[in-house]
Design a protein around this motif. Structure first.
Motif, PDB file in Angstrom:
ATOM      1  N   UNK A 423       0.819  -1.354   0.103  1.00  0.00           N
ATOM      2  CA  UNK A 423      -0.064  -0.013  -0.124  1.00  0.00           C
ATOM      3  C   UNK A 423       0.796   1.216  -0.033  1.00  0.00           C
ATOM      4  N   UNK A 424       2.159   1.192  -0.225  1.00  0.00           N
ATOM      5  CA  UNK A 424       2.950   2.370  -0.247  1.00  0.00           C
ATOM      6  C   UNK A 424       3.403   2.561   1.114  1.00  0.00           C
ATOM      7  N   UNK A 425       4.663   3.368   1.315  1.00  0.00           N
ATOM      8  CA  UNK A 425       5.546   3.424   2.769  1.00  0.00           C
ATOM      9  C   UNK A 425       4.696   4.478   3.336  1.00  0.00           C
ATOM     10  N   UNK A 426       3.340   4.960   3.184  1.00  0.00           N
ATOM     11  CA  UNK A 426       2.497   5.747   4.010  1.00  0.00           C
ATOM     12  C   UNK A 426       1.790   4.858   4.551  1.00  0.00           C
ATOM     13  N   UNK A 427       0.961   4.185   3.844  1.00  0.00           N
ATOM     14  CA  UNK A 427      -0.314   3.169   4.176  1.00  0.00           C
ATOM     15  C   UNK A 427       0.173   1.900   4.809  1.00  0.00           C
ATOM     16  N   UNK A 428       1.333   0.982   4.026  1.00  0.00           N
ATOM     17  CA  UNK A 428       1.799  -0.028   4.696  1.00  0.00           C
ATOM     18  C   UNK A 428       1.918  -0.217   6.146  1.00  0.00           C
TER      19      UNK A 428
END
Length: 685
Positions: A423-428
């Motif tokens: 989910x990307x380095x913000x959402x993961x």
């Protein structure tokens, strides 16, 4: 930003301003009219210019649009906005900032200008933050929002040509799964996210016969849907409608949120991770052969072939050519970069709004399409809340699915023994934190490649929004301190982004400067950051991004601004301007009259005017490091196979696994590492 392709339609039963009191909304209207009043046009101007100068914030309904946009933020952000508006309602604040004990909206226009500039330059970070919030929103919306006829009153004067509507007959080759009620589904593997990492893993698993489900937080947009209009694209294709930022607004963060993720909106730049960075990652992680072995290089080759990376489509538009020529004139490194695009032919310049011509080889056109044809099911508008974990093993995902037509939300449970978080380095990291994992490194070590711009104004029109968006770069200063430094690249700048970033010193001067948008070229300083931030959760379980550019990295940014200015001047610019709130400007006339003294003064001006939080607009399109790979579970989140330490069957496959910043545009790094991890994941499903 949440704007439509026409003027906002206000619902009388639930107006978007209802969360504000009448007094608060009146202050918001006054702010908008101070940034964008109706002005007297210059003498002897044409009709387009007259329309441009006479347009005001109220003509484009900026105050209701901003109220609607901020009204969709969470409760805490709305409370912060109301506290800020309360300050502007206070006569005491007026006395401190404008010298008159009156509320902001009661002040005459010139004093309101003075008030806003005092906020912009205030030593109080909260006031600078408030100024930036309203300046960025009004600047973007004034220049990007179409009226009811699909046009903006500034576009003709700026010589900006909006795209034609998309063809409704364009193909929509995927059919996402519809969730009409609370449901439970079963599969072999569920992949959260469909971008550079998730798309690759989904295909690699599906083509081996695995039952795969892909969950995407955003919607499904294809060539049939891309309007190529700036305001609409921010709403449809970006996280938080383009409003995502660090909690102090110090860094504006652009991240894709649509089927295909960031590969839909990125600028096609396709660097392999440099060998010296891979060697550094190996040392930091303690993982031999993961980064420097032959397997990753084979994965790079496989990915490059599938997404057709080439330089044949790297012909320079005028803006890229200026960077190339200016760097070469100074004896600096300059080269063409590789891109995952075919048949571009300089015909648009809207890669950040989706590719209507199918030239961009995003995961939507490649890996997701392949996965779909091998039986993968795809669910859009699906937000993964947490991973289900039973006895130390992944057991599935708990999610919600939103229906934008009926405005209903369904609960969805996916039962699977393999879960890939991409989910990307913000959402993961947010998903892992909500899953009650206790590894202290989850969400830590956030790298953003903090980026800022210096603008050059040229004697001829550059049209920074036309043609191939990014094709030239300079790596002359990539190793200022070991592996740390910056790249010089260009950024496509459409009117809304220009309006958001351009410094504001008065309403009249700002409007005049923006009238030269077609003559401007932008060079970005893309910094490999050594400093770190973090992603955490607030009390409602929503993510918070805490990142302040470090002193070490600011020195590189300052160095980059100085060098980018020299590249502009070497390429023929008449003046250069930074994005600092205080005026940092150098003209060719000053150079001709003062020579080296002019450069010395400008260099000092850049440093004196400051690079601190909300003194200079910083951007990030690259997020990395928050679930970093490593051998030691006490120092990292994921292992050599991208599997979360201590949880069987739970993998992370996106930029968050980077042990440190990549130093280059990270798409290919993500895809290569995801492809490598997928070879192991296939053996475990």
């Amino acid at each position: 930003m949440d704007v439509t392709s026409s003027s906002p339609q206000i619902d009388a039963q639930s107006p978007p301003t209802s969360w504000l009191s009448d007094d608060e909304f009146h202050v918001l209207e006054a702010i908008c009219e101070t940034f964008f009043p109706a002005l007297d046009p210059p003498a002897n101007c044409d009709q387009a210019q007259a329309t441009y100068y006479r347009a005001s914030a109220s003509d484009l309904h900026l105050a209701p649009l901003i109220a609607e946009t901020l009204g969709r933020e969470d409760e805490e952000i709305r409370a912060d906005v109301r506290r800020l508006l309360a300050l502007l309602l206070s006569p005491t604040t007026g006395l401190l900032l404008a010298g008159t004990a009156r509320p902001f909206s009661a002040l005459p226009f010139k004093q309101r200008e003075k008030y806003l500039l005092a906020m912009a330059h205030s030593p109080l970070v909260q006031l600078r933050q408030g100024y930036q919030l309203f300046k960025r929103l009004t600047g973007f919306l004034f220049y990007a929002t179409p009226d009811s006829h699909g046009h903006n009153p500034s576009w003709e004067a700026l010589d900006y040509q909006p795209a034609d509507p998309p063809s409704p007959s364009a193909a929509r080759p995927l059919q996402p799964l519809t969730i009409e009620q609370d449901s439970t589904l079963e599969c072999d593997a569920v992949v959260i996210g469909s971008g550079a990492g998730g798309g690759v893993v989904a295909d690699e698993l599906a083509r081996t016969g695995k039952n795969v489900i892909v969950l995407e937080k955003g919607g499904y947009q294809s060539e049939a849907d891309f309007t190529l209009q700036e305001a609409q694209a921010m709403n449809d294709l970006y996280l938080k409608r383009g409003l995502l930022s660090s909690k102090d607004l110090g860094v504006a963060i652009l991240a894709g949120s649509t089927l295909g993720g960031g590969t839909i909106v990125n600028w096609n730049t396709s660097f392999r991770t440099p060998p010296d960075i891979l060697a550094e990652w190996e040392q930091l992680s303690g993982l031999p052969d993961v980064f420097t072995g032959s397997a990753l290089q084979k994965s790079f080759v496989a990915v490059e072939q599938r997404i057709q990376i080439n330089t044949a489509n790297s012909a320079h538009n005028r803006q890229n050519q200026l960077l190339f020529e200016g760097a070469r004139a100074l004896g600096y490194h300059a080269d063409s970069l590789r891109r995952n695009a075919v048949g571009c032919e300089q015909r648009c310049g809207t890669c950040g709004f989706g590719c209507r011509y199918g030239c961009k080889q995003s995961t939507l056109k490649t890996y997701l399409q392949d996965a779909y044809e091998h039986g993968a099911r795809i669910i859009v508008h699906c937000s993964a809340r947490r991973v289900l974990i039973e006895q130390g093993r992944a057991a599935g995902v708990e999610a919600t699915v939103y229906d934008p037509e009926t405005h209903t939300t369904r609960q969805l449970t996916i039962q699977a023994r393999t879960v890939v978080v991409a989910a990307g380095a913000i959402h993961s990291p947010a998903i892992l934190l909500r899953s009650e994992l206790t590894n202290p490194h989850i969400g830590q070590h956030l790298h953003l490649h903090p980026t800022t711009t210096i603008s050059g104004r040229y004697p001829e029109k550059v049209y920074p929004w036309q043609g191939v968006m990014q094709s030239a770069y300079s790596d002359e200063f990539g190793h200022l301190h070991g592996n740390y430094g910056y790249k010089l690249e260009v950024a496509p700048t459409h009117p809304g982004l220009l309006g958001m970033g351009s410094p504001w010193h008065s309403a009249c001067e700002y409007r005049e400067n923006m009238s030269y948008s077609a003559y401007r070229s932008t060079i970005i300083v893309l910094t490999r950051d050594k400093g770190e931030g973090k992603v955490t959760l607030d009390r409602h379980g929503e993510l918070v991004i805490d990142y302040v550019t470090s002193v070490f990295d600011r020195r590189h940014i300052l160095h980059g601004l100085r060098q980018a200015a020299r590249v502009h001047m070497a390429a023929g610019a008449n003046e250069v301007i930074s994005l600092q709130s205080k005026r940092s400007q150098l003209t060719r006339q000053q150079l001709e009259q003062q020579g080296k003294r002019a450069w010395h003064h400008f260099d000092r001006q850049l440093e004196r005017n400051g690079l601190g939080v909300n003194r200079l607009i910083m951007y990030s399109a690259h997020q990395m490091g928050t679930c970093r790979m490593g051998k030691d579970p006490t120092q990292s989140v994921t292992d050599a196979h991208s599997q979360v330490h201590g949880v069987q069957g739970l993998f992370v496959c996106d930029g968050s696994v980077f042990p440190a910043a990549s130093g280059v545009n990270p798409m290919l790094s993500i895809m290569g590492l995801a492809h490598q991890a997928a070879q192991y994941i296939k053996s475990t499903v």
